[in-house]
Design a protein around this motif. Structure first.
Motif, short mmCIF file in Angstrom:
data_model
loop_
_atom_site.label_atom_id
_atom_site.label_comp_id
_atom_site.label_asym_id
_atom_site.label_seq_id
_atom_site.Cartn_x
_atom_site.Cartn_y
_atom_site.Cartn_z
N TYR A 73 -14.25 -5.61 -12.68
CA TYR A 73 -15.19 -4.56 -13.06
C TYR A 73 -16.43 -4.58 -12.16
O TYR A 73 -16.90 -3.52 -11.70
N GLY A 74 -16.97 -5.77 -11.89
CA GLY A 74 -18.14 -5.87 -11.02
C GLY A 74 -17.87 -5.36 -9.62
O GLY A 74 -18.67 -4.64 -9.04
N THR A 75 -16.69 -5.73 -9.08
CA THR A 75 -16.33 -5.27 -7.73
C THR A 75 -16.12 -3.76 -7.70
O THR A 75 -16.58 -3.08 -6.77
N PHE A 76 -15.41 -3.22 -8.70
CA PHE A 76 -15.17 -1.78 -8.75
C PHE A 76 -16.47 -1.02 -8.94
O PHE A 76 -16.67 0.05 -8.35
N LEU A 77 -17.36 -1.54 -9.78
CA LEU A 77 -18.65 -0.89 -10.00
C LEU A 77 -19.47 -0.88 -8.71
O LEU A 77 -20.09 0.12 -8.35
N LEU A 95 -23.39 -7.10 -9.04
CA LEU A 95 -23.39 -8.43 -8.46
C LEU A 95 -23.60 -9.50 -9.53
O LEU A 95 -23.00 -10.58 -9.48
N VAL A 96 -24.45 -9.21 -10.51
CA VAL A 96 -24.66 -10.14 -11.62
C VAL A 96 -23.36 -10.33 -12.41
O VAL A 96 -23.00 -11.44 -12.81
N ILE A 97 -22.65 -9.23 -12.62
CA ILE A 97 -21.37 -9.30 -13.34
C ILE A 97 -20.36 -10.13 -12.56
O ILE A 97 -19.60 -10.92 -13.15
#
Length: 417
Positions: free
Chosen positions: A383-387, A177-179
């Motif tokens: 990347y943040g959503t996929f993570l 979420l921070v990303i």
């Protein structure tokens, strides 16, 4: 029987209708409606009617009732002509992914009938506020930045799910979420900084590249931070990101309602379209009477007379309005079919492709210019959503024992634009 071979068709149609909706809305915003013959582009006035665009969305959602009615008629005609009863809901859901939005989950749930349907007015109110804010924000930013900034939705859905639905987030999800927040911030910065058309010589090393980019970014921020265009872009990004609070609230309310009551997902969209349209029109009438009909409010967002004139007198706006309604109705139907046929992780990948296609088409139409900083923000968002959705692994997964997280919205969110 429509087997799994239909899923690629549904995914393609979901992408097509989703991309078309955003691009058509931006196309509307670019249409000149006053002083179109002025030599100075700043004196020309374009279509700026976010409330009308919100009403268009709800009309498109109401179109889902045509699918519900059509299926009911076909089902009744088939059962009478062939002399057998309709397929049970469970069997229907297993056989045909196209019909899954028409099947309600009934286990230990109260049917949503009668006055209980009025509860769907609550998420409709959230939809009105969120969509109107996003439509205003789209007036000031490029279509791709608009779509990327909507990626902040996962942040608010995550936080609200923890607070109100008692879901649990693991450490890697909080870092995701921070990303996402960082990615949204960079995308907004890319929109505020004007591109430099002058070519730069290629540096000799990565260090020189970093120094050159840092200096260029600093110079651009200093030069453009005080310009009206930059301030408008920043305001637009903030409005779109802030609108995700209301969209996340809408998702959480729908999740809570679907956990308690049994109702077909496509009917949820249809009812929200009905309630949303009625509330929007009532609010528009009041705002026109109090603000839009005054001298100060003339030609503004709440001038209903001017809005009607623009929609009816300009063919491009009228045609695009109809196409927007069709694309919204199609996106809701195809999106619900896809969401209930594939995993949530696959849906995240599809949403990413949707953003990418909008960006490519906007560049091809010269609606915006290419910005390297926007790529950085987009990569961080993806990347943040996929993570967050367990599509990619955490970089420190070998050092930390990781449990698989349960989905935040177990019922799967209702598809919305």
């Amino acid at each position: 029987m429509a087997p799994k071979i239909m899923i690629p068709v549904l995914v393609t149609m979901m992408l097509l209708t989703g991309v078309c909706n955003t691009l058509l809305t931006k196309y509307q915003d670019l249409q000149c409606v006053r002083n179109c013959d002025a030599t100075d582009p700043k004196q020309r006035h374009t279509f700026e009617q976010p409330v009308v665009q919100t009403a268009q969305m709800f009309i498109g959602e109401m179109g889902c009732w045509l699918v519900v009615a059509g299926f009911a008629i076909v089902n009744r005609f088939t059962s009478r002509s062939r002399g057998y009863s309709p397929i049970a809901s469970d069997g229907l859901q297993e056989q045909n992914p196209i019909l899954k939005p028409l099947v309600a989950k009934e286990e230990e749930r109260v049917p949503m009938r009668g006055s209980r349907v009025l509860l769907l007015a609550l998420p409709s109110c959230c939809d009105i506020t969120g969509t109107t804010l996003m439509n205003v924000g789209l007036l000031y930013v490029a279509a791709s930045i608009y779509q990327m900034t909507r990626g902040a939705l996962v942040l608010f859905v995550g936080v609200f799910s923890v607070i109100f639905l008692r879901r649990r987030l693991f450490g890697y999800q909080w870092s995701a979420l921070v990303i996402v927040v960082l990615g949204v911030g960079i995308v907004g910065l890319a929109g505020a900084i004007a591109p430099n058309p002058q070519a730069k010589p290629e540096p000799r090393s990565m260090v020189e590249t970093a120094i050159l980019l840092a200096r260029a970014a600093t110079d651009q921020v200093k030069a453009t931070a005080q310009t009206p265009e930059a301030l408008q872009t920043i305001i637009g990004v903030l409005m779109i990101a802030g609108a995700q609070i209301f969209t996340a609230t809408q998702f959480v309310l729908e999740e809570w309602l679907l956990e308690k009551y049994a109702i077909e997902p496509l009917k949820v969209v249809g009812w929200e379209g009905v309630f949303g349209f009625i509330i929007t029109m009532l609010g528009f009438a009041v705002l026109h009477w109090t603000i839009g009909s005054t001298e100060q409010g003339r030609y503004g967002y709440f001038d209903a007379v001017e809005a009607w004139r623009q929609v009816t007198h300009y063919r491009a706006i009228a045609v695009s309005s109809v196409l927007i309604m069709i694309s919204i109705g199609g996106f809701n139907f195809f999106g619900l079919s896809v969401t209930r046929s594939i995993s949530a992780t696959s849906r995240s990948t599809i949403d990413t492709c949707r953003t990418l296609f909008i960006w490519i088409v906007s560049l091809a139409l010269h609606w915006e210019t290419f910005k390297w900083l926007q790529i950085v923000g987009f990569v961080l968002l993806v990347y943040g959503t996929f993570l967050f959705n367990d599509i990619v692994g955490h970089p420190f997964r070998t050092c930390v024992r990781r449990q698989r997280a349960a989905p935040l919205l177990a019922e799967n969110p209702i598809e919305h634009m």
